[in-house]
Structures are given as C-alpha cells and as structure tokens.
Design an enzyme around this catalytic site. Structure first.
Site, PDB file in Angstrom:
ATOM      1  N   GLU A 320       0.813  -1.217   0.000  1.00 37.97           N
ATOM      2  CA  GLU A 320       0.000   0.000   0.000  1.00 37.97           C
ATOM      3  C   GLU A 320       0.847   1.270   0.000  1.00 37.97           C
ATOM      4  OE1 GLU A 320      -3.694  -1.677   2.649  1.00 37.97           O
ATOM      5  OE2 GLU A 320      -1.972  -0.900   3.742  1.00 37.97           O
ATOM      6  N   PRO A 321       1.613   1.492  -1.055  1.00 38.15           N
ATOM      7  CA  PRO A 321       2.424   2.707  -1.068  1.00 38.15           C
ATOM      8  C   PRO A 321       1.558   3.945  -1.310  1.00 38.15           C
ATOM      9  CG  PRO A 321       2.580   1.582  -3.181  1.00 38.15           C
ATOM     10  CD  PRO A 321       1.754   0.692  -2.288  1.00 38.15           C
ATOM     11  N   GLY A 322       1.789   4.986  -0.541  1.00 33.05           N
ATOM     12  CA  GLY A 322       1.119   6.257  -0.784  1.00 33.05           C
ATOM     13  C   GLY A 322       2.184   7.281  -1.151  1.00 33.05           C
ATOM     14  N   ARG A 323       2.981   7.621  -0.135  1.00 33.43           N
ATOM     15  CA  ARG A 323       4.057   8.591  -0.313  1.00 33.43           C
ATOM     16  C   ARG A 323       4.988   8.247  -1.477  1.00 33.43           C
ATOM     17  NH1 ARG A 323       6.079  11.042   4.260  1.00 33.43           N
ATOM     18  NH2 ARG A 323       5.028   9.374   5.383  1.00 33.43           N
ATOM     19  N   ARG A 360       3.922  19.149   7.768  1.00 34.99           N
ATOM     20  CA  ARG A 360       4.803  18.038   8.148  1.00 34.99           C
ATOM     21  C   ARG A 360       6.044  18.482   8.909  1.00 34.99           C
ATOM     22  NH1 ARG A 360       7.248  15.228   5.098  1.00 34.99           N
ATOM     23  NH2 ARG A 360       7.197  13.333   6.336  1.00 34.99           N
ATOM     24  N   CYS A 391       0.404  32.760  12.328  1.00 41.22           N
ATOM     25  CA  CYS A 391       0.688  33.355  13.631  1.00 41.22           C
ATOM     26  C   CYS A 391       1.205  32.296  14.595  1.00 41.22           C
ATOM     27  CB  CYS A 391      -0.572  33.984  14.180  1.00 41.22           C
ATOM     28  SG  CYS A 391      -1.257  35.173  13.044  1.00 41.22           S
ATOM     29  N   TYR A 421       0.824  14.012   1.716  1.00 42.69           N
ATOM     30  CA  TYR A 421       0.578  14.536   3.057  1.00 42.69           C
ATOM     31  C   TYR A 421       0.787  16.046   3.178  1.00 42.69           C
ATOM     32  CZ  TYR A 421       0.711   9.543   3.766  1.00 42.69           C
ATOM     33  OH  TYR A 421       0.483   8.198   3.642  1.00 42.69           O
TER      34      TYR A 421
END
Ligand SMILES: *Cc1c(COP(=O)(O)O)cnc(C)c1O
Length: 463
Positions: A320-323, A360, A391, A421
């Site tokens: 399940e690769p996402g990145r 991130r 801020c 992400y």
C-alpha cells in the site's frame, strides 16, 4: 558547529549554528533529480520548468502558493509499482497521501487499487469511477454509516482493526444479506526506523490488534465464526518513510507465524497477506530510497521463504504505497515576501503559504529542500529558514536550507517532494485559502483541485 563559535552572521560559510544541514550544496542552481519530479529541469534562461512549462508562467496563471504535480511522473511511478509486483500481487495506492478525482482516474487507468479510510475518500473514489471491488476500506474507528456504505457498494475488502469492528462489520453485512471480504490488521511489535509519531506497528498505539498475548489469533478465531465475514487475510503496516526492508522481514515472519497457527488450529490457509505501505522517498539529496523493483523482490523472497519454512502455500501479497507514488511527483511553488537576516544565526525567508499547506515540518520535524526557481543565481549560499505567514513561530516549511544571498522579495522558490501529506493535510488556519493542485503534462497545465476562495470560507460560516 558550536553555537558560541559563529562570529560572522548568516552569510558566513565556515561556521553555522546547529541544524540538519551538512554544508552548502556545490551548486545552488542544481535541481537534483532525486528530490524533484521527473520532468523538472532548468531552461537556458535559468528558469525551472515542469512538463516543459516555466514556473514563472505557472505562477502567473495559477498564482502562489500552489502545488504542481507532474502527471507523467505519477503515472510512471504507478506503472513501476504495478510492474514490480506483477500479476501475483496487488498494489493499493494509499489515498490519504493525496486523493482527487483525477488521481483516481490515473490509478484506474494504470491498473492500481485504492485504499480509503473515510466516507469522504470513498465518495471521491467511487465518483471518479474506481470499481468498488478494487477499493480497500481502512481505519481504526469506521462509523456504522461508513461500514454500511462500504458493504453496500461492495468494496473489495474491509480491514478490521478491533474486536468491536469484527462484530459490527459482520452484523451489517449479514443484515444486508452479504458476506464481506475482510482482512484483520495486526500489530507485529516492530518499530519502523522512522520518526516516533509515524511509526505504527509497535504495540503501544491505536492501530491493529496485537499478535502479543494471542489477541490477533483470538480475533481470527472470532471472525472465522461469523457468517457475514469472509476472512481473506492478515494485514500489517509497520510505519512510514522506511528505507530498508528489515522491518518488513520481521513483520512477514510474525504474520506468517500467525497464518501457520491459523492453519494448525482451523485447517484454513488464508490466501492473502498485506504488508502495508511506508516506503520512504527522498526529501533531501541525503535520502536514498529503494526502487519498487528491489522492494518487490525483497518482500517476495521474504514471504516465500517464511511460507516454505512453515509449509504454507505462499499467499497473494499486497502492498500500500502512498508517499512513494505521489510524494516525489509534486512541488510547492511560493513567492518570497520578506527576508530577515538574523546576525549570527540565519536568514528567515517568509513565503506566502506555510504550515497551512505543509504541516509536516511542524508535526514531524520533517526535512525538506528548497530552491530558487524563477531565475539562476551565482550569489553565495545563505543559511536560511523558510517560514510561512501564520501566527505561530513553529510555522516552518524548511528548517535549514541554503538559498542564494541575493534572494529578493518577488522571487519564486519551490519545495520539492510535497505530493504526499501536504494538500491532504492542509488546513484553513488563519483562514488561509488552501492552495490548488495543478497537474502538468506535455506542455499543458490544468487545475485538478482548485484554490479555495474567501466565498468558500464564508459559505461554511452560517452563523
Ligand atoms: C498511511 C498508510 C499507508 C501509506 O503509507 P505511506 O507512508 O504513504 O506509504 C499504507 N497503509 C496503511 C494502513 C496506512 O495507514
């Protein structure tokens, strides 16, 4: 590198305050192919281009900040993963990394499957035409409504994450007259070599059912007894931004141990195992990610070896690769607004976005690189920190980076490897308008997720 020893201000190249950086890169104009999307290069005028289009033109047409996604690179990475794992395995793209209808269409066309973990992600997937049987539904607290919808539309699998969920999904499936294919997510007690907040397979955490103490075996025992469920396999996801396969090796060993126990106890050989995602990418040139082909080879070998030892048929593997698919394919383009040199420390470079488009760095202390992209510069390297306009003093995009000392307001700088992400975790903090995602391919650019507007903000505010 000691703090007391920096005499000469931020542009002094010999002594710097503490930080992640090593030394200024040899060429500040270089766009290292390790961290930039495949079609990114610099043209003869020194302007960076993606898909053949100058970033200056992109900024004029689409504004900044904005994410630019290299479609050819995205598709090539999908194909590389699909080819590496071949016909006897399944690649599920982790939609949480970045999901939009265009992305779903690309995944569909390139033959990948899709992980979703909320009703919203499921809606996006179905709306863009992903067949339900190629969707896996994840999450540690799916609502009854989400479960019912997933079962009703016929998702290919639901990954069960707790004892309550085993009963819930079984009950809902049965009441709909269905038998739902499920995997059971286990925690194998492996802590991936990565940042603590994104490591997920050690036991003291919210995901999965621990193998330890026989809990996972008990979960399988219960699930096998329920008519509404077809237990197809065991799932393990050990973390994120992982660079070596040793963690997967331990995980596979333990998961196969459970398969063996299930076979011995119930006479059932579960046909699938899912080893999750978490493969790392290069955020800076110091990172060395492995190619999908190497990863596939290593995982196949590990699982085959473990199964032979346990005298089990080798199950079908899924990953399940996402990145690793979307991360490297996009960069964020910003315009420089203010520049503040702090004597003896570093220079703060403020851009027109920040923690609302890239959380991130604040969340995980993530490292990024950055480059001046609207022109070439031969100025000296200047130790910089790229910060946003929010801020919050922790509103940092790139903690330590070298930019040319002649950097000026109005210059465009870009942060590579922001495909995963970043937009998916973007917020409206300070009522920021979330930036658009623009897909670039073959000399053409089109918005796939538009920029938020002030009207969007006011539309939600119904008081
Ligand atoms: C987040 C997640 C993934 C994807 O992780 P990446 O680091 O993006 O590859 C895969 N599977 C599960 C279960 C996840 O939670």
């Amino acid at each position: 590198m000691s703090r007391s020893a920096h005499p000469a201000g931020p542009r002094h190249a010999d002594v710097y305050p503490e930080g992640h950086y090593s030394a200024p890169p040899a060429d500040l104009n270089g766009l290292d192919e390790k961290v930039w999307a495949k079609t990114v290069t610099r043209n003869a005028d020194g302007v960076a281009t993606v898909g053949g289009i100058e970033v200056t033109r992109l900024a004029e047409e689409f504004g900044t900040p904005a994410y630019f996604l290299d479609e050819a690179d995205f598709r090539a990475r999908c194909r590389a993963w699909a080819d590496a794992f071949g016909k006897d395995a399944d690649v599920f793209y982790a939609g949480k990394a970045f999901l939009s209808r265009a992305v779903v269409k690309w995944l569909h066309e390139e033959g990948l499957n899709l992980d979703v973990c909320s009703g919203g992600e499921l809606t996006t997937a179905l709306d863009a035409g992903m067949p339900a049987d190629r969707i896996a539904f994840h999450g540690n607290n799916k609502s009854p409504q989400e479960i019912e919808r997933a079962v009703r539309v016929g998702v290919g699998r639901i990954v069960l994450d707790s004892f309550q969920e085993i009963v819930r999904v079984a009950h809902i499936a049965q009441s709909l007259g269905k038998r739902q294919r499920v995997q059971i997510r286990v925690t194998v007690g492996v802590e991936a070599h990565t940042h603590e907040f994104i490591a997920t397979a050690h036991e003291d955490q919210k995901f999965g059912i621990p193998l330890a103490g026989g809990q996972a075996a008990e979960a399988v025992r219960r699930a096998l007894q329920l008519d509404g469920l077809e237990v197809i396999g065991i799932h393990s996801h050990i973390g994120s931004q992982i660079f070596d396969t040793s963690g997967f090796e331990v995980a596979a060993h333990r998961v196969v141990g459970l398969l063996k126990q299930i076979r011995d106890e119930h006479g059932v050989e579960l046909p699938e195992i899912d080893l999750g995602g978490g493969l790392g990418i290069a955020y800076t040139p110091d990172d060395d990610p492995r190619e999908p082909h190497d990863i596939a080879k290593a995982l196949n070998e590990i699982v085959t070896r473990e199964c032979e030892a346990a005298r089990l048929r080798t199950p079908r593997i899924s990953v399940e690769p996402g990145r690793a698919i979307v991360g490297p394919t996009a960069f964020t383009l910003y315009e420089v607004g203010t520049i503040k040199p702090l004597e003896g420390l570093r220079t703060y470079v403020s851009v027109d976005g920040g923690m609302s488009d890239n959380i991130r760095t604040a969340l995980y202390d993530a490292e990024y690189s950055v480059a001046l992209v609207s022109r070439r510069s031969d100025a000296e390297p200047m130790l910089s920190r790229v910060v946003g306009k929010h801020c919050e003093s922790g509103d940092i995009v790139v903690k330590d980076a070298f930019l040319p000392a002649d950097l000026a307001p109005g210059d465009l700088i870009a942060v590579p490897a922001t495909g995963a992400y970043c937009r998916s975790m973007a917020s409206n903090y300070n009522h920021a308008l979330r930036p658009p995602v623009v897909a670039v391919a073959d000399g053409g650019a089109r918005v796939i997720v538009r920029r938020e507007t002030e009207e969007d903000l006011l539309r939600l505010d119904v008081g």
